[in-house]
Write a protein that holds these residues in place. Sequence first.
Motif, PDB file in Angstrom:
ATOM      1  N   TYR A   1      14.267  10.847 -11.711  1.00  0.00           N
ATOM      2  CA  TYR A   1      14.846  11.459 -10.738  1.00  0.00           C
ATOM      3  C   TYR A   1      14.048  12.600 -10.543  1.00  0.00           C
ATOM      4  CZ  TYR A   1      18.235  14.209  -8.412  1.00  0.00           C
ATOM      5  OH  TYR A   1      18.986  14.906  -7.449  1.00  0.00           O
ATOM      6  N   GLU A   2      13.675  13.332 -11.472  1.00  0.00           N
ATOM      7  CA  GLU A   2      12.971  14.519 -11.449  1.00  0.00           C
ATOM      8  C   GLU A   2      11.563  14.186 -10.664  1.00  0.00           C
ATOM      9  OE1 GLU A   2      14.154  13.292 -14.204  1.00  0.00           O
ATOM     10  OE2 GLU A   2      16.101  14.617 -14.267  1.00  0.00           O
ATOM     11  N   GLU A   3      10.845  13.285 -11.023  1.00  0.00           N
ATOM     12  CA  GLU A   3       9.640  12.984 -10.607  1.00  0.00           C
ATOM     13  C   GLU A   3       9.960  12.808  -8.941  1.00  0.00           C
ATOM     14  OE1 GLU A   3       6.525  10.905 -13.614  1.00  0.00           O
ATOM     15  OE2 GLU A   3       8.492   9.674 -12.958  1.00  0.00           O
ATOM     16  N   PHE A   4      10.700  12.076  -8.475  1.00  0.00           N
ATOM     17  CA  PHE A   4      10.758  11.571  -7.261  1.00  0.00           C
ATOM     18  C   PHE A   4      11.209  12.830  -6.487  1.00  0.00           C
ATOM     19  CE2 PHE A   4      13.964  10.267  -3.751  1.00  0.00           C
ATOM     20  CZ  PHE A   4      13.040   9.265  -3.079  1.00  0.00           C
ATOM     21  N   MET A   5      12.289  13.617  -6.917  1.00  0.00           N
ATOM     22  CA  MET A   5      12.791  14.799  -6.231  1.00  0.00           C
ATOM     23  C   MET A   5      11.493  15.896  -6.060  1.00  0.00           C
ATOM     24  SD  MET A   5      15.906  14.230  -5.384  1.00  0.00           S
ATOM     25  CE  MET A   5      16.638  15.920  -4.831  1.00  0.00           C
ATOM     26  N   GLU A   6      10.938  15.976  -6.912  1.00  0.00           N
ATOM     27  CA  GLU A   6      10.054  16.952  -7.089  1.00  0.00           C
ATOM     28  C   GLU A   6       8.494  16.625  -6.120  1.00  0.00           C
ATOM     29  OE1 GLU A   6       7.174  19.535 -10.008  1.00  0.00           O
ATOM     30  OE2 GLU A   6       9.145  19.101 -10.764  1.00  0.00           O
TER      31      GLU A   6
ATOM     32  N   ASP B   1       0.715  -1.256   0.008  1.00  0.00           N
ATOM     33  CA  ASP B   1      -0.087  -0.126   0.094  1.00  0.00           C
ATOM     34  C   ASP B   1       0.824   1.200   0.252  1.00  0.00           C
ATOM     35  OD1 ASP B   1      -2.542  -1.549   0.046  1.00  0.00           O
ATOM     36  OD2 ASP B   1      -2.648  -1.269   1.963  1.00  0.00           O
ATOM     37  N   PHE B   2       1.795   1.255   0.695  1.00  0.00           N
ATOM     38  CA  PHE B   2       2.872   2.343   0.943  1.00  0.00           C
ATOM     39  C   PHE B   2       3.447   2.441  -0.593  1.00  0.00           C
ATOM     40  CE2 PHE B   2       7.250   4.388   1.179  1.00  0.00           C
ATOM     41  CZ  PHE B   2       6.624   5.386   2.240  1.00  0.00           C
ATOM     42  N   ALA B   3       3.927   1.577  -1.186  1.00  0.00           N
ATOM     43  CA  ALA B   3       4.434   1.624  -2.336  1.00  0.00           C
ATOM     44  C   ALA B   3       3.452   2.083  -3.620  1.00  0.00           C
ATOM     45  CB  ALA B   3       5.097   0.277  -3.196  1.00  0.00           C
ATOM     46  N   ASN B   4       2.100   1.752  -3.530  1.00  0.00           N
ATOM     47  CA  ASN B   4       1.302   2.147  -4.347  1.00  0.00           C
ATOM     48  C   ASN B   4       0.912   3.579  -4.288  1.00  0.00           C
ATOM     49  OD1 ASN B   4       0.945  -0.294  -5.641  1.00  0.00           O
ATOM     50  ND2 ASN B   4      -0.846  -0.943  -4.351  1.00  0.00           N
ATOM     51  N   MET B   5       0.940   4.093  -2.774  1.00  0.00           N
ATOM     52  CA  MET B   5       0.914   5.541  -2.609  1.00  0.00           C
ATOM     53  C   MET B   5       1.720   6.396  -2.917  1.00  0.00           C
ATOM     54  SD  MET B   5       0.844   7.496   1.050  1.00  0.00           S
ATOM     55  CE  MET B   5       2.505   7.237   1.125  1.00  0.00           C
ATOM     56  N   VAL B   6       3.030   5.927  -2.895  1.00  0.00           N
ATOM     57  CA  VAL B   6       4.155   6.577  -3.434  1.00  0.00           C
ATOM     58  C   VAL B   6       3.952   7.067  -5.020  1.00  0.00           C
ATOM     59  CG1 VAL B   6       6.554   6.792  -3.987  1.00  0.00           C
ATOM     60  CG2 VAL B   6       5.648   6.003  -1.817  1.00  0.00           C
ATOM     61  N   PHE B   7       3.491   5.823  -5.540  1.00  0.00           N
ATOM     62  CA  PHE B   7       3.476   5.857  -7.188  1.00  0.00           C
ATOM     63  C   PHE B   7       2.090   6.848  -7.371  1.00  0.00           C
ATOM     64  CE2 PHE B   7       7.038   3.095  -7.469  1.00  0.00           C
ATOM     65  CZ  PHE B   7       7.425   3.431  -8.867  1.00  0.00           C
ATOM     66  N   ASP B   8       0.950   6.534  -6.745  1.00  0.00           N
ATOM     67  CA  ASP B   8      -0.234   7.148  -7.060  1.00  0.00           C
ATOM     68  C   ASP B   8       0.091   8.722  -6.902  1.00  0.00           C
ATOM     69  OD1 ASP B   8      -1.435   4.966  -7.770  1.00  0.00           O
ATOM     70  OD2 ASP B   8      -2.703   4.931  -5.760  1.00  0.00           O
ATOM     71  N   LYS B   9       0.994   9.420  -5.781  1.00  0.00           N
ATOM     72  CA  LYS B   9       1.230  10.512  -5.747  1.00  0.00           C
ATOM     73  C   LYS B   9       2.216  11.376  -6.575  1.00  0.00           C
ATOM     74  CE  LYS B   9      -0.014  10.969  -0.852  1.00  0.00           C
ATOM     75  NZ  LYS B   9       0.212  11.679   0.482  1.00  0.00           N
ATOM     76  N   ILE B  10       3.133  10.563  -6.836  1.00  0.00           N
ATOM     77  CA  ILE B  10       4.279  11.116  -7.599  1.00  0.00           C
ATOM     78  C   ILE B  10       4.827  10.837  -9.091  1.00  0.00           C
ATOM     79  CG2 ILE B  10       5.335  12.179  -5.309  1.00  0.00           C
ATOM     80  CD1 ILE B  10       7.635  10.071  -5.654  1.00  0.00           C
ATOM     81  N   ASP B  11       4.148   9.800  -9.511  1.00  0.00           N
ATOM     82  CA  ASP B  11       4.263   9.455 -10.959  1.00  0.00           C
ATOM     83  C   ASP B  11       3.672   9.893 -11.822  1.00  0.00           C
ATOM     84  OD1 ASP B  11       5.172   7.892 -13.034  1.00  0.00           O
ATOM     85  OD2 ASP B  11       3.790   6.047 -12.665  1.00  0.00           O
ATOM     86  N   ILE B  12       3.999  11.245 -11.973  1.00  0.00           N
ATOM     87  CA  ILE B  12       3.149  12.245 -12.888  1.00  0.00           C
ATOM     88  C   ILE B  12       2.663  11.631 -14.031  1.00  0.00           C
ATOM     89  CG2 ILE B  12       3.200  14.487 -13.875  1.00  0.00           C
ATOM     90  CD1 ILE B  12       5.174  14.940 -11.506  1.00  0.00           C
ATOM     91  N   ASP B  13       3.496  10.901 -15.001  1.00  0.00           N
ATOM     92  CA  ASP B  13       3.247  10.929 -16.251  1.00  0.00           C
ATOM     93  C   ASP B  13       2.795   9.188 -16.293  1.00  0.00           C
ATOM     94  OD1 ASP B  13       5.377   9.115 -15.809  1.00  0.00           O
ATOM     95  OD2 ASP B  13       6.917   9.845 -17.527  1.00  0.00           O
ATOM     96  N   GLY B  14       2.434   8.552 -15.209  1.00  0.00           N
ATOM     97  CA  GLY B  14       1.715   7.194 -15.080  1.00  0.00           C
ATOM     98  C   GLY B  14       2.594   6.065 -15.832  1.00  0.00           C
ATOM     99  N   ASP B  15       3.738   6.204 -16.040  1.00  0.00           N
ATOM    100  CA  ASP B  15       4.481   5.270 -16.799  1.00  0.00           C
ATOM    101  C   ASP B  15       4.984   3.813 -16.077  1.00  0.00           C
ATOM    102  OD1 ASP B  15       6.847   6.321 -15.445  1.00  0.00           O
ATOM    103  OD2 ASP B  15       7.834   6.495 -17.180  1.00  0.00           O
ATOM    104  N   GLY B  16       4.679   4.092 -14.579  1.00  0.00           N
ATOM    105  CA  GLY B  16       4.947   3.017 -13.774  1.00  0.00           C
ATOM    106  C   GLY B  16       6.491   3.033 -13.098  1.00  0.00           C
ATOM    107  N   GLU B  17       7.055   4.037 -13.615  1.00  0.00           N
ATOM    108  CA  GLU B  17       8.571   4.373 -12.858  1.00  0.00           C
ATOM    109  C   GLU B  17       8.665   5.937 -12.767  1.00  0.00           C
ATOM    110  OE1 GLU B  17      11.384   1.557 -15.673  1.00  0.00           O
ATOM    111  OE2 GLU B  17      11.055   3.470 -16.717  1.00  0.00           O
ATOM    112  N   LEU B  18       9.571   6.047 -11.584  1.00  0.00           N
ATOM    113  CA  LEU B  18       9.777   7.367 -10.915  1.00  0.00           C
ATOM    114  C   LEU B  18      11.228   7.949 -11.701  1.00  0.00           C
ATOM    115  CD1 LEU B  18       8.740   6.833  -7.241  1.00  0.00           C
ATOM    116  CD2 LEU B  18       7.275   7.765  -9.070  1.00  0.00           C
TER     117      LEU B  18
END
Length: 191
Positions: free
Chosen positions: A151-156, A132-149
């Motif tokens: 560096y820019e997506e992660f930092m921002e 659930d934590f991993a899903n929450m992180v991706f839901d919040k910050i994977d802006i382009d929805g490609d299933g990868e974060l």
Amino acid sequence: MGNAAGTNVEELQACESHQWYRKFMTECPSGLLTYYEFKQFFGLKNLSESSDAYVQTMFATFDMNDDGYIDFMEYVAALSLVLKAGVQQKLKWYFKLYDIDGSGCIDRDELLLIIKSIRAINGMTNELSSEDFANMVFDKIDIDGDGELSYEEFMEGVQNDENLLKMLTESLDLTHILHKIQGELLNTENS
């Protein structure tokens, strides 16, 4: 007056450096810390396969010249980064740690593996499962929805989400290791 305070801080830092050096050389007389000694140094025993993989990744990030050892300067740099660095520096290190395969992006499996491993090593339990934590992180910050974060997506993304920043920072908080080492230093000085 200003000089006295500065001198005290400098003396304290010199004393701390001396203690770190004594601890390092006591545990590692050769001056080069191997992976096995690294695990012993931090009291990491009976790790699961995934936790061991995480610790290997952490060791590799601390081994800045990729020679298979951590020397005293790498050790001090790593501890300073983990314990004293600012948010930007820590996030940059977290990204490198999470990017297990070195692809320049963090995928869901990499994040999940690291979260599970950190929780196992730290003995952490949380109301939110690792998945659930991993899903929450991706839901919040994977802006382009490609299933990868990236560096820019992660930092921002992490910097713009106070709760996520707090959760990631707390999950990688190694001050308990610092206290363990300082406790051992005090015990050896008093005996």
